[in-house]
Motif scaffolding. Structure first.
Motif, short mmCIF file in Angstrom:
data_model
loop_
_atom_site.label_atom_id
_atom_site.label_comp_id
_atom_site.label_asym_id
_atom_site.label_seq_id
_atom_site.Cartn_x
_atom_site.Cartn_y
_atom_site.Cartn_z
N ALA A 340 0.83 -1.21 0.00
CA ALA A 340 0.00 0.00 0.00
C ALA A 340 0.86 1.26 0.00
O ALA A 340 0.53 2.26 -0.65
CB ALA A 340 -0.93 0.00 1.21
N VAL A 341 1.99 1.21 0.71
CA VAL A 341 2.90 2.36 0.72
C VAL A 341 3.43 2.62 -0.70
O VAL A 341 3.45 3.77 -1.17
CB VAL A 341 4.06 2.12 1.70
N LEU A 342 3.84 1.56 -1.39
CA LEU A 342 4.35 1.72 -2.75
C LEU A 342 3.26 2.25 -3.68
O LEU A 342 3.52 3.12 -4.54
CB LEU A 342 4.87 0.38 -3.27
N LEU A 343 2.04 1.74 -3.52
CA LEU A 343 0.93 2.21 -4.36
C LEU A 343 0.63 3.67 -4.10
O LEU A 343 0.35 4.44 -5.03
CB LEU A 343 -0.31 1.34 -4.10
N LEU A 344 0.71 4.08 -2.83
CA LEU A 344 0.45 5.48 -2.49
C LEU A 344 1.53 6.41 -3.04
O LEU A 344 1.26 7.57 -3.35
CB LEU A 344 0.33 5.63 -0.97
N VAL A 345 2.75 5.90 -3.18
CA VAL A 345 3.80 6.71 -3.81
C VAL A 345 3.42 7.01 -5.26
O VAL A 345 3.60 8.15 -5.74
CB VAL A 345 5.16 5.97 -3.73
N ILE A 346 2.88 6.01 -5.95
CA ILE A 346 2.42 6.24 -7.32
C ILE A 346 1.28 7.25 -7.33
O ILE A 346 1.21 8.15 -8.19
CB ILE A 346 1.97 4.91 -7.96
N VAL A 347 0.37 7.12 -6.36
CA VAL A 347 -0.75 8.06 -6.27
C VAL A 347 -0.23 9.48 -6.06
O VAL A 347 -0.75 10.44 -6.66
CB VAL A 347 -1.69 7.65 -5.12
N VAL A 349 2.60 10.77 -7.09
CA VAL A 349 3.13 11.26 -8.37
C VAL A 349 1.99 11.67 -9.30
O VAL A 349 2.03 12.75 -9.92
CB VAL A 349 4.01 10.17 -9.02
N VAL A 350 0.95 10.82 -9.38
CA VAL A 350 -0.18 11.13 -10.26
C VAL A 350 -0.87 12.41 -9.82
O VAL A 350 -1.20 13.28 -10.65
CB VAL A 350 -1.18 9.95 -10.27
N GLN A 351 -1.09 12.58 -8.53
CA GLN A 351 -1.77 13.78 -8.04
C GLN A 351 -0.93 15.03 -8.22
O GLN A 351 -1.46 16.12 -8.48
CB GLN A 351 -2.14 13.60 -6.55
N LEU A 352 0.39 14.89 -8.11
CA LEU A 352 1.26 16.05 -8.35
C LEU A 352 1.22 16.46 -9.81
O LEU A 352 1.22 17.66 -10.14
CB LEU A 352 2.70 15.72 -7.93
N VAL A 353 1.20 15.47 -10.72
CA VAL A 353 1.11 15.77 -12.14
C VAL A 353 -0.20 16.50 -12.43
O VAL A 353 -0.25 17.43 -13.26
CB VAL A 353 1.22 14.48 -12.98
N ARG A 354 -1.28 16.11 -11.76
CA ARG A 354 -2.58 16.75 -11.94
C ARG A 354 -2.73 18.05 -11.16
O ARG A 354 -3.76 18.70 -11.20
CB ARG A 354 -3.69 15.79 -11.53
N ARG A 355 -1.68 18.38 -10.37
CA ARG A 355 -1.67 19.60 -9.54
C ARG A 355 -2.78 19.60 -8.49
O ARG A 355 -3.37 20.64 -8.19
CB ARG A 355 -1.77 20.85 -10.42
N ARG A 356 -3.03 18.45 -7.95
CA ARG A 356 -3.98 18.34 -6.84
C ARG A 356 -3.15 18.23 -5.56
O ARG A 356 -2.85 17.16 -5.06
CB ARG A 356 -4.87 17.12 -7.03
N ALA A 360 -2.35 15.04 -2.97
CA ALA A 360 -0.97 14.55 -2.89
C ALA A 360 -0.47 14.57 -1.45
O ALA A 360 0.17 13.61 -0.99
CB ALA A 360 -0.06 15.39 -3.78
N GLY A 361 -0.79 15.64 -0.72
CA GLY A 361 -0.38 15.72 0.68
C GLY A 361 -1.04 14.64 1.53
O GLY A 361 -0.40 14.04 2.40
N ALA A 362 -2.32 14.38 1.26
CA ALA A 362 -3.03 13.34 2.00
C ALA A 362 -2.41 11.97 1.73
O ALA A 362 -2.27 11.14 2.63
CB ALA A 362 -4.51 13.33 1.63
N ALA A 363 -2.01 11.73 0.47
CA ALA A 363 -1.39 10.46 0.12
C ALA A 363 -0.03 10.30 0.80
O ALA A 363 0.32 9.21 1.26
CB ALA A 363 -1.24 10.35 -1.40
N VAL A 364 0.74 11.39 0.88
CA VAL A 364 2.03 11.35 1.57
C VAL A 364 1.83 11.01 3.05
O VAL A 364 2.55 10.18 3.63
CB VAL A 364 2.77 12.69 1.42
N LEU A 365 0.85 11.67 3.67
CA LEU A 365 0.57 11.41 5.08
C LEU A 365 0.14 9.96 5.31
O LEU A 365 0.62 9.30 6.25
CB LEU A 365 -0.53 12.37 5.56
N ALA A 366 -0.75 9.46 4.45
CA ALA A 366 -1.21 8.08 4.59
C ALA A 366 -0.07 7.09 4.40
O ALA A 366 0.06 6.11 5.14
CB ALA A 366 -2.33 7.80 3.57
N ALA A 367 0.78 7.35 3.40
CA ALA A 367 1.93 6.47 3.17
C ALA A 367 2.87 6.46 4.37
O ALA A 367 3.39 5.41 4.76
CB ALA A 367 2.67 6.90 1.91
N GLY A 368 3.07 7.63 4.95
CA GLY A 368 3.94 7.71 6.13
C GLY A 368 3.39 6.93 7.30
O GLY A 368 4.14 6.23 8.00
N ILE A 369 2.09 7.02 7.54
CA ILE A 369 1.48 6.30 8.65
C ILE A 369 1.59 4.79 8.44
O ILE A 369 1.96 4.04 9.35
CB ILE A 369 0.00 6.72 8.81
#
Length: 420
Positions: A340-347, A349-356, A360-369
């Motif tokens: 799930a951490v690896l998948l969230l890293v992809i998420v 990247v995708v959200q940063l490309v879309r400028r969301r 992207a911040g929520a995904a970073v936080l979730a991956a960290g937890i």
């Protein structure tokens, strides 16, 4: 003086042009997910993530969720919210056991669809004809499904099994395998080659001991897409869920289309209940054996943005996490956290490309937890293990969700002649 009629749709907004067709994006996400699971399996040394037993169990567990989600899709695309999917599935479980006991699994499947459609008919009468709030009607259908099946089981099954909460043993569907291909993929899986063995294990589980009901359910996904998005019938049905007033002004019988959609919805939910009874590894009829799968199917449909391909992905994710904890227990669930951490890293990247930025911040936080949990514990507590996959699934769904667009008149209480 001219009067203005309120409508659930105020302005038609042209859809944004997509860079890739929907099916290609689905393929890319599937390839990415398999790559993530393969990487996590290699780094953690846990082969349960991509084993054939896990994917085979996941397919079986995803089936009722998929059929319930398809039922929700048909109903809500016509503008009728169907919280009653759970009750219709419960009716389907009893119908499947009753029909199969007396005449075999195919009759059991037909009976399950009929009982589910009966629940859909009651929901349609309440919401479409009498204008009852869709949520209230759905909750009533759920309660009614529990009560009716309890009474019928006491009436029919107790003399046969001496247990009013359980049916006697019922005939189940035979299973089929692609023997030659399955054996070859099994050899590749046991060789433990990176990526190759992982793909072989996943594919082998999907083509080994497959029931006809499973094949039918998977086939219903593209069939639903073609009917709803590529036919005149589907266009008219979806127009009832977008703007029923405008649809009526163009000669569409809105009531009829809503009735058809909710009946189909109930039949699909009933078939989902049948999958719990008629598959070889499943139990016979048990009281309330759906265990909330109707609600999970509704969640998978929403995650899939009210689209067949999207709900297929959501159903597969829920089924996979359940199958993993059944096949691999604690160590496999812990490895799932890493995946799930690896998948969230992809998420991210995708959200940063879309400028969301927020997503992207929520995904970073979730991956960290999730990584902190994975790094800090060697073994999950036994009481937490069965529920950990669901937490992981909810986190991934929450941060990876797209901009949802429900049908604009979904839940709108429409009365005939409202636009005149």
């Amino acid at each position: 003086m001219a009067t203005t009629v309120s409508s659930p749709v105020t302005m038609a907004i042209p859809p944004k042009e997509r860079r890739f067709p929907g099916w290609l994006r689905g393929v890319l996400w599937a390839v990415g997910t398999i790559a993530v699971l393969s990487t996590a399996s290699y780094l953690t040394g846990n082969t349960d993530l991509t084993s054939s037993s896990t994917s085979q169990t996941a397919l079986r567990l995803a089936l009722p969720i998929l059929l319930a989600a398809l039922g929700g899709l048909w109903s809500e695309r016509a503008g009728v919210v169907n919280i009653g999917l759970e009750g219709m599935m419960i009716l389907g479980t009893w119908g499947a056991a009753w029909g199969s006991y007396y005449a075999g699994p195919w009759v059991g499947l037909i009976a399950a669809c009929a009982f589910g459609a009966l629940g859909g008919l009651l929901h349609a009468i309440a919401t479409v004809t009498f204008g009852v709030n869709h949520i209230v009607s759905g909750v009533a259908i759920n309660l009614l499904g529990l009560g009716v099946t309890k009474y019928l089981a006491h009436l029919v099954f107790q003399p046969l099994s001496h247990n009013p909460r359980q049916s006697p043993v019922v005939p189940k569907f035979d299973t089929y395998s692609a023997s030659g291909l399955s054996s070859w993929l099994g050899d590749l899986e046991h060789q433990q080659r990176v990526v190759i063995s992982d793909v072989a294990g996943i594919v082998r589980g999907l083509i080994t001991q497959v029931a006809p009901l499973t094949m039918l359910a998977v086939l219903l996904v593209p069939v639903s897409y073609l009917l709803l998005w590529r036919t005149r019938f589907g266009l008219r049905l979806r127009s009832c869920g977008e703007n029923p007033v405008a649809a009526e002004s163009l000669g569409v019988n809105v009531y009829a289309y809503k009735y058809v959609a909710v009946l189909i919805s109930g039949a699909f939910a009933g078939a989902g209940g049948a999958s719990l009874v008629l598959l070889k590894d499943g139990a016979d009829y048990l009281e309330n054996q759906t265990n909330g799968r109707g609600y999970i199917g509704l969640a998978a449909m929403i995650f899939g943005n009210w689209r067949p391909g999207g709900l297929l992905s959501g159903s597969a994710l829920f089924g996979y996490t359940d199958g993993l904890q059944l096949s691999g227990r604690g160590p496999a669930v812990l490895a799932l956290l890493y995946a799930a951490v690896l998948l969230l890293v992809i998420v991210v990247v995708v959200q940063l490309v879309r400028r969301r930025w927020f997503a992207a911040g929520a995904a970073v936080l979730a991956a960290g937890i999730l990584y902190a949990i994975y790094y800090s514990v060697d073994e999950l507590p036994r009481d937490l293990t069965p529920y950990a996959p669901h937490f992981v699934t909810l986190i991934v769904l929450a941060v990876a969700s797209q901009r949802l667009r429900m049908p604009q008149a979904d839940g709108f209480i429409y009365r005939r002649g409202q636009g005149s």
